[in-house]
Scaffold this motif. Structure first.
Motif, short mmCIF file in Angstrom:
data_model
loop_
_atom_site.label_atom_id
_atom_site.label_comp_id
_atom_site.label_asym_id
_atom_site.label_seq_id
_atom_site.Cartn_x
_atom_site.Cartn_y
_atom_site.Cartn_z
N ASP A 80 0.82 -1.20 0.00
CA ASP A 80 0.00 0.00 0.00
C ASP A 80 0.86 1.26 0.00
OD1 ASP A 80 -2.39 1.29 -0.09
OD2 ASP A 80 -3.20 0.35 1.72
N VAL A 81 0.19 2.39 -0.21
CA VAL A 81 0.82 3.71 -0.10
C VAL A 81 0.14 4.47 1.03
CG1 VAL A 81 1.44 3.80 -2.54
CG2 VAL A 81 -0.74 4.78 -1.79
N VAL A 82 0.82 5.48 1.54
CA VAL A 82 0.28 6.27 2.64
C VAL A 82 -0.84 7.17 2.15
CG1 VAL A 82 0.82 7.93 4.45
CG2 VAL A 82 2.55 6.24 3.77
N GLU A 83 -1.97 7.12 2.86
CA GLU A 83 -3.11 7.98 2.56
C GLU A 83 -3.43 8.85 3.77
OE1 GLU A 83 -6.40 5.95 0.32
OE2 GLU A 83 -5.30 4.15 0.96
N THR A 84 -4.17 9.93 3.54
CA THR A 84 -4.52 10.83 4.63
C THR A 84 -5.23 10.11 5.76
OG1 THR A 84 -4.72 12.67 3.06
CG2 THR A 84 -5.72 12.96 5.23
N LYS A 85 -6.13 9.19 5.42
CA LYS A 85 -6.89 8.49 6.46
C LYS A 85 -6.00 7.65 7.36
CE LYS A 85 -7.97 4.47 3.55
NZ LYS A 85 -9.06 3.65 2.95
N ASN A 86 -4.83 7.26 6.89
CA ASN A 86 -3.93 6.46 7.71
C ASN A 86 -3.40 7.23 8.91
OD1 ASN A 86 -2.46 5.14 4.67
ND2 ASN A 86 -4.18 4.32 5.85
N PHE A 127 1.25 5.93 13.17
CA PHE A 127 2.07 7.05 13.62
C PHE A 127 3.51 7.01 13.12
CE2 PHE A 127 -1.23 6.30 16.94
CZ PHE A 127 -2.02 7.38 16.57
N ALA A 128 3.82 6.06 12.27
CA ALA A 128 5.13 6.09 11.62
C ALA A 128 5.12 6.97 10.38
CB ALA A 128 5.56 4.67 11.24
N THR A 141 4.59 12.23 3.94
CA THR A 141 4.77 10.90 3.33
C THR A 141 3.56 10.46 2.53
OG1 THR A 141 3.92 9.71 5.28
CG2 THR A 141 6.27 10.23 5.24
N ILE A 142 2.50 11.27 2.48
CA ILE A 142 1.30 10.88 1.73
C ILE A 142 1.66 10.63 0.27
CG2 ILE A 142 -0.94 11.67 0.88
CD1 ILE A 142 -1.30 13.11 3.54
#
Length: 345
Positions: free
Chosen positions: A151-157, A162-163, A168-169
């Motif tokens: 996966d990729v980092v999304e805003t909802k994550n 917290f890493a 990083t989005i």
């Protein structure tokens, strides 16, 4: 550990809620404990020091006392922290002091740290639970973590992972997690693997050369059986954690020692098919930050039991459950070997 001497007795506070009461009419036990606290004498020298104070004790008596104290996990090799580099002692001071709880003359706190620092962990998943486990692994000084996610980092994550941060989005999670780990501590080498796990063969290839597998993913649907098969072939223990609705759970399997996940599946099959589904289950992630931190902590603690090997795993073939919406009620549900399980024969 707190030791208190009263008239005719010694009370050892080994745990916050545990007391060991020892009769000590003549004060010899209190003296022996004081001498042990100094950490400078051998068994024969302890006997001599007691004799100098008027207490007759043979080396056999001292050995028997030391064996009992060690069985209570009250003793550790004197000065063993000094076998670690000064910067390691400073960095891991709180970890070392926690290891004191399970240290002994045979395996010291420093020995436990060295086991952790030499360990290789395969971590499947860099989401809420996975990223939380990674943070714990890095804080504990695990030597190598192979991190797998597609996966990729999304805003909802950012509500619970917290890493990651705003910067990083859009990045691949494994790369962002490695960058965080590298900036936090140089003691853990994180190897990022961007990809999906689709078969037991995939898990087996990834897990080769590792000491432990942590499964923090729930897809494909039979991922737990895939991990189970691969880990049995390699002889590697694994830990699993997850959230279903408002139920937090974690468990582990040690190949050749505990019943395996296939045993549980066979027991479930014996109970017959589940009723038909009336409504499709909504794919909603209800995991908040506190929930994934709690679960990641439980999973990491179980993982450390396998890596340190100073206490047995508590969740081997045993679901540990916390009902988040029911007063934080806790339960344990163990399962047994199934006679038709080809892995546990």
């Amino acid at each position: 550990m707190l030791v208190m001497a009263d008239a005719g007795s010694v009370v050892i506070h080994r745990r916050a809620l545990e007391r060991i009461h020892l009769d000590d009419e003549d004060g010899s036990v209190a003296l022996l404990l004081r001498l042990l606290r100094e950490g400078r004498r051998t068994g024969s020298e302890l006997a001599d020091a007691l004799a100098a104070k008027g207490f007759a004790a043979s080396e056999e008596d001292i050995d028997a006392a030391l064996a009992q104290f060690d069985d209570w996990r009250l003793l550790e090799r004197a000065g063993d922290d000094d076998t670690l580099r000064p910067e390691v002692r400073r960095r891991h001071e709180s970890n070392l002091r926690f290891y004191d709880v399970t240290s002994s003359l045979e395996v010291s706190s420093a020995d436990q740290h060295r086991r952790v620092a030499a360990a290789r962990v395969l971590l499947l998943g860099a989401g809420g639970v996975g990223s939380g486990v990674l943070q714990s692994m890095v804080g504990l000084g695990v030597g190598h973590v192979t991190l797998v996610d597609f996966d990729v980092v999304e805003t909802k994550n950012l509500a619970r992972q917290f890493a990651y941060g705003l910067a990083t989005i859009g990045e691949r999670k494994v790369d962002a997690a490695k960058a965080w780990a590298d900036s936090y501590s140089g003691g853990t080498a994180v190897e990022p693997v961007h990809g999906r796990v689709a078969s037991a063969a995939d898990v087996r290839e990834l897990a080769e050369g590792h000491d432990l597998v942590v499964c923090a993913i729930d897809s494909p649907d039979d991922i737990q059986l895939m991990v189970n098969e691969a880990c049995f072939e390699l002889g590697i223990p694994y830990v699993v954690g997850g959230l279903a609705y408002s139920t937090l759970c974690y468990w582990s399997v040690e190949p050749g020692v505990s019943p395996c996940r296939r045993c549980l599946q066979l027991h479930r099959n014996d109970e017959g098919p589940l009723p038909d589904t009336l409504f499709e289950r909504a794919t909603v992630n209800r995991a908040t930050g506190p929930i994934v931190q709690l679960l990641a902590g439980f999973v990491s603690m179980e993982a450390m039991r396998y890596l340190r090997r100073t206490e047995p795993p508590v969740a081997a073939a045993c679901y540990h459950v916390v009902e988040l919406a029911d007063g934080m009620a806790t339960e344990r549900h163990a399962w047994q070997r199934h006679p038709e399980c080809e892995l546990c024969e």
